[in-house]
Design a protein around this motif. Structure first.
Motif, mmCIF file in Angstrom:
data_model
loop_
_atom_site.group_PDB
_atom_site.id
_atom_site.type_symbol
_atom_site.label_atom_id
_atom_site.label_comp_id
_atom_site.label_asym_id
_atom_site.label_seq_id
_atom_site.Cartn_x
_atom_site.Cartn_y
_atom_site.Cartn_z
ATOM 1 N N ILE A 47 0.857 -1.192 0.000
ATOM 2 C CA ILE A 47 0.000 0.000 0.000
ATOM 3 C C ILE A 47 0.891 1.238 0.000
ATOM 4 N N THR A 48 0.659 2.119 -0.964
ATOM 5 C CA THR A 48 1.447 3.342 -0.998
ATOM 6 C C THR A 48 0.626 4.461 -1.652
ATOM 7 N N ASN A 49 1.281 5.574 -1.904
ATOM 8 C CA ASN A 49 0.614 6.757 -2.444
ATOM 9 C C ASN A 49 1.431 7.370 -3.569
ATOM 10 N N MET A 50 0.757 8.221 -4.353
ATOM 11 C CA MET A 50 1.470 8.956 -5.408
ATOM 12 C C MET A 50 2.555 9.831 -4.806
ATOM 13 N N VAL A 51 2.219 10.593 -3.764
ATOM 14 C CA VAL A 51 3.244 11.386 -3.076
ATOM 15 C C VAL A 51 3.374 10.861 -1.653
ATOM 16 N N LYS A 52 4.585 10.944 -1.145
ATOM 17 C CA LYS A 52 4.882 10.271 0.127
ATOM 18 C C LYS A 52 4.756 11.199 1.336
ATOM 19 N N CYS A 53 4.464 12.491 1.091
ATOM 20 C CA CYS A 53 4.291 13.416 2.211
ATOM 21 C C CYS A 53 2.930 14.079 2.121
ATOM 22 N N ARG A 54 2.386 14.431 3.260
ATOM 23 C CA ARG A 54 1.024 14.981 3.299
ATOM 24 C C ARG A 54 0.944 16.368 2.657
ATOM 25 N N PRO A 55 0.073 16.525 1.660
ATOM 26 C CA PRO A 55 -0.179 17.877 1.157
ATOM 27 C C PRO A 55 -0.982 18.640 2.225
ATOM 28 N N PRO A 56 -0.627 19.913 2.492
ATOM 29 C CA PRO A 56 -1.313 20.660 3.545
ATOM 30 C C PRO A 56 -2.823 20.655 3.346
ATOM 31 N N ASN A 57 -3.554 20.587 4.429
ATOM 32 C CA ASN A 57 -5.027 20.586 4.430
ATOM 33 C C ASN A 57 -5.631 19.479 3.572
ATOM 34 N N ASN A 58 -4.880 18.415 3.364
ATOM 35 C CA ASN A 58 -5.380 17.263 2.590
ATOM 36 C C ASN A 58 -5.793 17.610 1.167
ATOM 37 N N ARG A 59 -5.195 18.675 0.611
ATOM 38 C CA ARG A 59 -5.497 18.950 -0.799
ATOM 39 C C ARG A 59 -4.874 17.851 -1.651
ATOM 40 N N ASN A 60 -5.316 17.786 -2.922
ATOM 41 C CA ASN A 60 -4.696 16.818 -3.833
ATOM 42 C C ASN A 60 -3.255 17.229 -4.096
ATOM 43 N N PRO A 61 -2.359 16.270 -4.280
ATOM 44 C CA PRO A 61 -1.001 16.652 -4.670
ATOM 45 C C PRO A 61 -1.035 17.304 -6.050
#
Ligand code: URA
Length: 223
Positions: free
Chosen positions: A117-131
């Motif tokens: 399980i992983t993500n397109m970007v590995k760090c949280r974009p502020p306020n949960n916006r899309n990367p």
């Protein structure tokens, strides 16, 4: 006059039927993160991600979230990017959407430790916006290294962001989900993001569609 309690019973029965159809009646026991394999190339990559400072998301994150699971998984899930809970815990998909993803994985007959399980970007974009596209471009090599090392047969892309990235299209998830998109090294199965299912909790059709998509994945992996 109908007895309203009777309707209530019917509603509950319907509800239970729906959940058992989804095979989502299991409660998630808060599975442990899989132990990383020491000295493996995947572990080394995860370490590099933890120290990454390549984009501005490094300044606002608590910690990077490289991904977790089986280093030889046949099945990989790719989301958008870590949210608040993931940023705090350093693990992908552990918040509310993650609990639903875990239920889906369990309903497929797997544990989280069986898949990656992983993500397109590995760090949280502020306020949960899309990367954004720059962040994705800077981070994409990590994902491609993960894919190269793990060599999954099927990649399930969760929602618009990873789906549009892999399929190089601007079409929406509603028209792309539910069919395999074949690449030389793997097959992509796009489906709705679990957060979308949560935001549309009353919409059973969406859940049924996700379950249809996952059944296709299960059949494919059995071949
Ligand atoms: N949403 C995502 O896309 N990824 C996570 O890890 C958590 C929520």
């Amino acid at each position: 006059m109908n007895d309203p309690r009777e309707n209530n019973h019917l509603d509950i029965r319907e509800h239970l039927k729906f959940f058992s159809e989804l095979a989502a009646e299991f409660f998630v026991q808060g599975e442990e993160a899989p132990a990383p394999t020491e000295n493996s190339p995947l572990k080394a990559l995860e370490e590099r991600v933890l120290g990454c400072l390549k984009c501005p998301l490094a300044k606002t994150r608590i910690q990077a979230v490289p991904g977790e699971g089986n280093a030889a998984a046949a099945l990989m899930f790719v989301g958008e990017g870590p949210g608040h809970d993931e940023d705090v815990q350093g693990r992908p998909f552990v918040g509310r959407a993650g609990q639903l993803l875990t239920k889906i994985i369990n309903a497929m007959g797997f544990q989280r430790t069986d898949v990656y399980i992983t993500n397109m970007v590995k760090c949280r974009p502020p306020n949960n916006r899309n990367p954004n596209s720059q962040e994705i471009e800077i981070c994409q090599d990590y994902l491609f290294e993960q894919i190269e090392m793990i060599q999954p047969r099927v990649i399930v892309t969760l929602g618009n962001v990873p789906t549009q990235y892999f399929l190089k299209t601007r079409s929406g998830i509603t028209s792309l989900r539910g069919k395999f998109h074949d690449f030389p090294q793997y097959r992509i199965m796009p489906t709705f993001h679990p957060s979308y299912l949560i935001r549309n909790e009353g919409n059973r059709e969406l859940r049924r569609q996700v379950w249809d998509d996952m059944q296709q994945v299960m059949s494919d992996l059995k071949e």
